[in-house]
Every structure is written in C-alpha cells, then in structure tokens.
Write a protein that holds these residues in place. Structure first.
Motif, PDB file in Angstrom:
ATOM      1  N   ARG A 260       0.847  -1.192   0.000  1.00 47.45           N
ATOM      2  CA  ARG A 260       0.000   0.000   0.000  1.00 47.45           C
ATOM      3  C   ARG A 260       0.881   1.239   0.000  1.00 47.45           C
ATOM      4  O   ARG A 260       1.880   1.301   0.710  1.00 47.45           O
TER       5      ARG A 260
ATOM      6  N   LEU B  73      -4.582  12.397  -8.372  1.00 49.54           N
ATOM      7  CA  LEU B  73      -4.519  11.233  -7.480  1.00 49.54           C
ATOM      8  C   LEU B  73      -5.662  10.262  -7.773  1.00 49.54           C
ATOM      9  O   LEU B  73      -5.446   9.055  -7.925  1.00 49.54           O
TER      10      LEU B  73
ATOM     11  N   ASN C 248      -5.415   8.357 -10.973  1.00 51.06           N
ATOM     12  CA  ASN C 248      -4.355   7.350 -10.962  1.00 51.06           C
ATOM     13  C   ASN C 248      -4.552   6.273  -9.909  1.00 51.06           C
ATOM     14  O   ASN C 248      -3.612   5.596  -9.513  1.00 51.06           O
ATOM     15  N   GLY C 249      -5.791   6.096  -9.420  1.00 57.19           N
ATOM     16  CA  GLY C 249      -6.105   4.949  -8.592  1.00 57.19           C
ATOM     17  C   GLY C 249      -6.009   5.150  -7.095  1.00 57.19           C
ATOM     18  O   GLY C 249      -6.158   4.187  -6.339  1.00 57.19           O
ATOM     19  N   PHE C 250      -5.745   6.357  -6.634  1.00 61.57           N
ATOM     20  CA  PHE C 250      -5.728   6.613  -5.201  1.00 61.57           C
ATOM     21  C   PHE C 250      -7.157   6.801  -4.712  1.00 61.57           C
ATOM     22  O   PHE C 250      -8.007   7.299  -5.440  1.00 61.57           O
TER      23      PHE C 250
ATOM     24  N   TYR D  57      -4.462   9.792   1.248  1.00 61.05           N
ATOM     25  CA  TYR D  57      -4.921   8.937   0.163  1.00 61.05           C
ATOM     26  C   TYR D  57      -4.125   7.640   0.160  1.00 61.05           C
ATOM     27  O   TYR D  57      -3.005   7.576   0.675  1.00 61.05           O
ATOM     28  N   CYS D  58      -4.705   6.599  -0.440  1.00 62.14           N
ATOM     29  CA  CYS D  58      -4.107   5.271  -0.430  1.00 62.14           C
ATOM     30  C   CYS D  58      -4.213   4.657  -1.820  1.00 62.14           C
ATOM     31  O   CYS D  58      -5.180   4.900  -2.545  1.00 62.14           O
ATOM     32  N   LYS D  59      -3.216   3.875  -2.183  1.00 64.21           N
ATOM     33  CA  LYS D  59      -3.239   3.154  -3.458  1.00 64.21           C
ATOM     34  C   LYS D  59      -2.627   1.777  -3.251  1.00 64.21           C
ATOM     35  O   LYS D  59      -1.620   1.627  -2.567  1.00 64.21           O
TER      36      LYS D  59
ATOM     37  N   VAL E  51       4.828   4.893  -9.761  1.00 66.89           N
ATOM     38  CA  VAL E  51       3.801   5.802  -9.242  1.00 66.89           C
ATOM     39  C   VAL E  51       4.463   7.023  -8.598  1.00 66.89           C
ATOM     40  O   VAL E  51       4.030   8.157  -8.804  1.00 66.89           O
TER      41      VAL E  51
ATOM     42  N   ASN F   2     -11.505  -2.409  -2.300  1.00 69.81           N
ATOM     43  CA  ASN F   2     -10.301  -2.287  -1.508  1.00 69.81           C
ATOM     44  C   ASN F   2      -9.660  -3.667  -1.322  1.00 69.81           C
ATOM     45  O   ASN F   2      -9.469  -4.136  -0.215  1.00 69.81           O
TER      46      ASN F   2
END
Length: 101
Positions: A2, A27, A30-32, A40-42, A53, A93
């Motif tokens: 993560r 963000l 781009n998948g966050f 934010y999390c990816k 990234v 998630n």
C-alpha cells in the motif's frame, strides 16, 4: 503493498486552490482513494510499480506544500485500527483479481 500519501497544500490564493484541485484529481485518476481528508491510499503490486507511481507523482506535484509517501505491506495495512467512525466500503479495496473468460 500500500502507498499512503499525506499532503498539506496551501489554499489561500486562487492559483493555490487550482493547484490543490488539479493534484487531487490527478490522485483519483491514478487509482488513489481517500482514507481521510488529505490522506490517500493506493494498492500496488510490487516495488517497481510503487517507484513508477512515485515518479509520476513527482512529475505532477504542485509547486508548494508538503507531500509525504509511506509504503507499507498488506499485513501492516490490515492491522490498522479504527478508533472512531467506520471504514468506507464504497471503494473496491482488495488485491484479488477477477478473470472473466
């Protein structure tokens, strides 16, 4: 793995507000996904993807502010404790993959 992204961007002038909105949209595109305001999390598969990234974020960062990145494993992320509130289930998630033949 993560990627957790923490940022604090100035939003006093109109230009700073535009920079904030542009960065936030970048963000999300781009998948966050947002864990909290300015956090934010990816999900990434490996360190190579994480480096890619980070390079992309470096190229698209706003001119002012503070942006920090923390990379943790899935086991560490799963140990997150929610003290108040509840986690949002609106966002997919998971790292599982679906194959349709």
């Amino acid at each position: 793995m993560r990627m957790l992204l923490f940022f604090d961007l100035p939003m006093i002038t109109n230009e700073e507000k535009r920079n904030y909105i542009k960065f936030r949209k970048h963000l999300i595109k781009n998948g966050f996904f947002m864990l909290q305001e300015s956090v934010y999390c990816k999900l990434v598969l490996n360190p190579t993807v994480a480096n890619s990234v980070m390079k992309n974020l470096e190229e698209n960062k706003p001119p002012q502010g503070l942006i920090q990145m923390l990379i943790i494993t899935e086991k560490q992320y799963e140990k997150m404790i929610i003290l108040l509130g509840e986690s949002s289930s609106e966002v997919l998630n998971t790292d599982s993959r679906m194959v349709i033949l």
